[in-house]
Design an enzyme around this catalytic site. Structure first.
Site, PDB file in Angstrom:
ATOM      1  N   ASN A  68     -10.495   0.130   1.563  1.00  0.00           N
ATOM      2  CA  ASN A  68      -8.951   0.408   1.282  1.00  0.00           C
ATOM      3  C   ASN A  68      -8.380  -0.036  -0.016  1.00  0.00           C
ATOM      4  OD1 ASN A  68      -6.404  -0.598   1.385  1.00  0.00           O
ATOM      5  ND2 ASN A  68      -6.088  -1.219   3.481  1.00  0.00           N
ATOM      6  N   CYS A 125       1.020  -0.675   0.167  1.00  0.00           N
ATOM      7  CA  CYS A 125      -0.417  -0.330   0.380  1.00  0.00           C
ATOM      8  C   CYS A 125       1.062   1.463  -0.094  1.00  0.00           C
ATOM      9  CB  CYS A 125      -0.765   0.297   1.029  1.00  0.00           C
ATOM     10  SG  CYS A 125      -1.832  -1.243   1.568  1.00  0.00           S
ATOM     11  N   HIS A 170      -2.363   7.449   3.789  1.00  0.00           N
ATOM     12  CA  HIS A 170      -3.350   5.715   3.060  1.00  0.00           C
ATOM     13  C   HIS A 170      -4.535   5.265   3.958  1.00  0.00           C
ATOM     14  CE1 HIS A 170      -4.280   2.083   1.584  1.00  0.00           C
ATOM     15  NE2 HIS A 170      -3.836   1.163   2.792  1.00  0.00           N
TER      16      HIS A 170
HETATM   17  N1  ACO Z   1     -17.312  -9.317  10.914  1.00  0.00           N
HETATM   18  C1  ACO Z   1     -17.476  -9.281  12.268  1.00  0.00           C
HETATM   19  N2  ACO Z   1     -16.627  -9.752  13.518  1.00  0.00           N
HETATM   20  C2  ACO Z   1     -15.426 -10.057  13.177  1.00  0.00           C
HETATM   21  C3  ACO Z   1     -15.226  -9.319  11.115  1.00  0.00           C
HETATM   22  C4  ACO Z   1     -16.178  -9.074  10.880  1.00  0.00           C
HETATM   23  N3  ACO Z   1     -16.146  -8.954   9.517  1.00  0.00           N
HETATM   24  N4  ACO Z   1     -13.877  -9.771  11.339  1.00  0.00           N
HETATM   25  C5  ACO Z   1     -13.948  -9.717  12.263  1.00  0.00           C
HETATM   26  N5  ACO Z   1     -13.793  -9.849  13.322  1.00  0.00           N
HETATM   27  C6  ACO Z   1     -14.237 -10.550  14.821  1.00  0.00           C
HETATM   28  C7  ACO Z   1     -13.355 -10.969  15.042  1.00  0.00           C
HETATM   29  O1  ACO Z   1     -13.367 -12.779  14.704  1.00  0.00           O
HETATM   30  C8  ACO Z   1     -12.730 -11.125  16.550  1.00  0.00           C
HETATM   31  O2  ACO Z   1     -13.801 -11.966  16.710  1.00  0.00           O
HETATM   32  P1  ACO Z   1     -13.510 -12.541  18.555  1.00  0.00           P
HETATM   33  O3  ACO Z   1     -12.742 -11.351  19.389  1.00  0.00           O
HETATM   34  O4  ACO Z   1     -14.613 -13.096  18.926  1.00  0.00           O
HETATM   35  O5  ACO Z   1     -12.093 -13.222  17.807  1.00  0.00           O
HETATM   36  C9  ACO Z   1     -13.621  -9.592  16.380  1.00  0.00           C
HETATM   37  O6  ACO Z   1     -13.998  -9.539  15.313  1.00  0.00           O
HETATM   38  C10 ACO Z   1     -12.103  -8.746  16.789  1.00  0.00           C
HETATM   39  O7  ACO Z   1     -11.301  -8.789  15.422  1.00  0.00           O
HETATM   40  P2  ACO Z   1      -9.906  -8.369  15.458  1.00  0.00           P
HETATM   41  O8  ACO Z   1      -8.891  -8.716  14.544  1.00  0.00           O
HETATM   42  O9  ACO Z   1      -8.644  -8.102  16.681  1.00  0.00           O
HETATM   43  O10 ACO Z   1     -10.631  -6.551  15.215  1.00  0.00           O
HETATM   44  P3  ACO Z   1      -9.938  -5.359  15.345  1.00  0.00           P
HETATM   45  O11 ACO Z   1     -10.313  -3.848  16.193  1.00  0.00           O
HETATM   46  O12 ACO Z   1      -8.355  -5.323  15.704  1.00  0.00           O
HETATM   47  O13 ACO Z   1     -10.261  -5.090  13.938  1.00  0.00           O
HETATM   48  C11 ACO Z   1      -9.426  -4.721  11.453  1.00  0.00           C
HETATM   49  C12 ACO Z   1      -9.657  -5.250  12.750  1.00  0.00           C
HETATM   50  C13 ACO Z   1      -9.863  -3.958  10.904  1.00  0.00           C
HETATM   51  C14 ACO Z   1      -8.739  -5.899  10.031  1.00  0.00           C
HETATM   52  C15 ACO Z   1      -8.064  -3.445  12.235  1.00  0.00           C
HETATM   53  O14 ACO Z   1      -7.255  -5.015  12.853  1.00  0.00           O
HETATM   54  C16 ACO Z   1      -7.145  -3.776  11.231  1.00  0.00           C
HETATM   55  O15 ACO Z   1      -7.612  -2.638   9.988  1.00  0.00           O
HETATM   56  N6  ACO Z   1      -5.897  -3.341  11.209  1.00  0.00           N
HETATM   57  C17 ACO Z   1      -4.845  -2.915  10.172  1.00  0.00           C
HETATM   58  C18 ACO Z   1      -5.607  -3.742   8.290  1.00  0.00           C
HETATM   59  C19 ACO Z   1      -4.752  -2.916   7.040  1.00  0.00           C
HETATM   60  O16 ACO Z   1      -4.139  -1.773   7.583  1.00  0.00           O
HETATM   61  N7  ACO Z   1      -4.601  -3.866   6.233  1.00  0.00           N
HETATM   62  C20 ACO Z   1      -3.689  -3.007   5.339  1.00  0.00           C
HETATM   63  C21 ACO Z   1      -4.189  -4.273   4.537  1.00  0.00           C
HETATM   64  S1  ACO Z   1      -4.053  -3.160   1.911  1.00  0.00           S
HETATM   65  C22 ACO Z   1      -2.763  -4.533   1.599  1.00  0.00           C
HETATM   66  O17 ACO Z   1      -0.715  -3.965   1.469  1.00  0.00           O
HETATM   67  C23 ACO Z   1      -3.555  -5.314   0.668  1.00  0.00           C
END
Ligand code: ACO
Length: 339
Positions: free
Chosen positions: A289, A119, A259
């Site tokens: 994203n 990214c 980003h």
């Molecule tokens: N809907 C409902 N629940 C969900 C979903 C969903 N879509 N996705 C995950 N959960 C659940 C999980 O299973 C977890 O449940 P549990 O506690 O029972 O195990 C709970 O929600 C919390 O999950 P986390 O992963 O801890 O949630 P978090 O607050 O960290 O948010 C997120 C997740 C949005 C992915 C966040 O971590 C994030 O934005 N990270 C950065 C991602 C990023 O920037 N990626 C760049 C990639 S781009 C590239 O290079 C192609």
């Protein structure tokens, strides 16, 4: 590295953007995986994303964004002598999407290559273009971030499929008066974090086989919380360093374009920088994203919305797979600044 005072500079002459017509809302996703609109909005800030048509590739969006950028820059395609496309979703592994794009635009046999820095790709690409143009070796560079991420999205994995969208953003880079244009940059990487965000199969490590397809290894794999923690730290550090290298203070930054991965990452990094939210561009609610397209897409939208004026100091900051990070500060050009 800061640009050397008195040396020729390069800056953005014009910007453009393109998004696919089809929109996928959070309500649509509720019908596809075990998720809710409320979870997606509160955890990510995303409300909808634009999804490419089955026959739409990265070069198609790149073409539309580039035509707009060239028109806004008042530069003809034949004048372009350098094309860089930042992407993790090229049309094909080879040839480079930049070559396909240059041909379609009608550019006159320019240098053309793809650049992959997750990214952070657009920040890397604009830095490379700035160096190649400021050296005098090239005169008109076209720098594009274009992604069809939905092609490598696992629609059965709720943890990732709610996050991504498709888009392209483009910028024409040309020479400019010293002290304007791109003022500074910071680029970095830490390959030790390569496994927190990757697409495991389809490369030379793990060629495509029935097993890799069955095991869903041709999709984005991500440890979201690891990326989250890294992102806030990397964005804050590179933004601060880049601002200092430009000889500026945080109060001098008129617009912060991070980003667009998660609204919580964006607001946390703005807070860390001490920047008020009215100076932050945020469009993640509309597009999700879009990886290397997200920064040029947000820049082009901000320009269209009249949020960018000549003389403004604009801070672009990215992070992504690699792990990589990058920041650049640029001073928006007046027509008279062009050289
Ligand atoms: N809907 C409902 N629940 C969900 C979903 C969903 N879509 N996705 C995950 N959960 C659940 C999980 O299973 C977890 O449940 P549990 O506690 O029972 O195990 C709970 O929600 C919390 O999950 P986390 O992963 O801890 O949630 P978090 O607050 O960290 O948010 C997120 C997740 C949005 C992915 C966040 O971590 C994030 O934005 N990270 C950065 C991602 C990023 O920037 N990626 C760049 C990639 S781009 C590239 O290079 C192609």
């Amino acid at each position: 590295m800061e640009t050397t005072p008195g040396m020729p500079s390069a800056g953005i002459w014009g910007v453009g953007r393109a998004v696919p017509a089809r929109v996928l809302t959070n309500a649509d996703l509720e019908a596809m995986v075990d998720t809710t609109d409320e979870w997606i909005r509160t955890r990510t800030g995303i409300e909808r994303r634009h999804i490419a048509a089955p026959d739409e590739a990265a070069s198609d969006l790149a073409y539309r964004a580039s035509r707009q950028a060239l028109e806004n820059a008042d530069v003809a395609a034949e004048e372009v002598d350098l094309v860089i496309v930042a992407t993790v979703t090229p049309d094909m592994l080879f040839p480079a999407t930049a070559c396909l794009l240059a041909d379609r635009l009608g550019a006159n046999k320019p240098a053309a290559f793809d650049l992959e820095a997750g990214c952070t790709g657009f920040v890397y690409a604009i830095t490379v273009a700035e160096k190649m143009v400021a050296s005098g070796a090239y005169r008109r560079a076209l720098v594009v971030g274009s992604e069809i991420l939905t092609r490598i999205t696992d629609w059965e994995d709720r943890a990732t499929c709610v996050l991504f969208g498709d888009a392209a953003g483009a910028a024409v880079v040309g020479p400019c008066r010293a002290g304007t244009g791109i003022l500074s940059h910071v680029l970095g990487s830490d390959g030790a974090g390569g496994d927190v965000l990757n697409m495991p199969a389809g490369g030379s490590r793990m060629g495509t086989s029935e097993e890799t397809v069955r095991d869903r290894l041709h999709y984005i794999h991500m440890s979201g919380s690891d990326v989250f923690k890294f992102a806030v730290r990397a964005m804050g550090n590179s933004a601060t360093e880049s601002t200092q290298r430009a000889g500026l203070d945080r109060d001098d930054i008129d617009l912060y374009i991070p980003h667009q991965a998660n609204h919580r990452i964006i607001t946390a990094s703005a807070k860390r920088l001490g920047l008020p939210l009215d100076r932050v561009v945020m469009n993640i609610q509309e597009y999700g994203n879009t990886s290397s397209a997200s920064i040029p897409l947000a820049l082009a939208e901000a320009w269209e919305d009249g949020r960018v004026a000549a003389g403004d100091n604009i801070l672009l900051v990215g992070f992504g797979a690699g792990l990589t990070w990058g920041a650049t500060v640029l001073r928006w050009l007046d027509d008279g600044d062009r050289r």
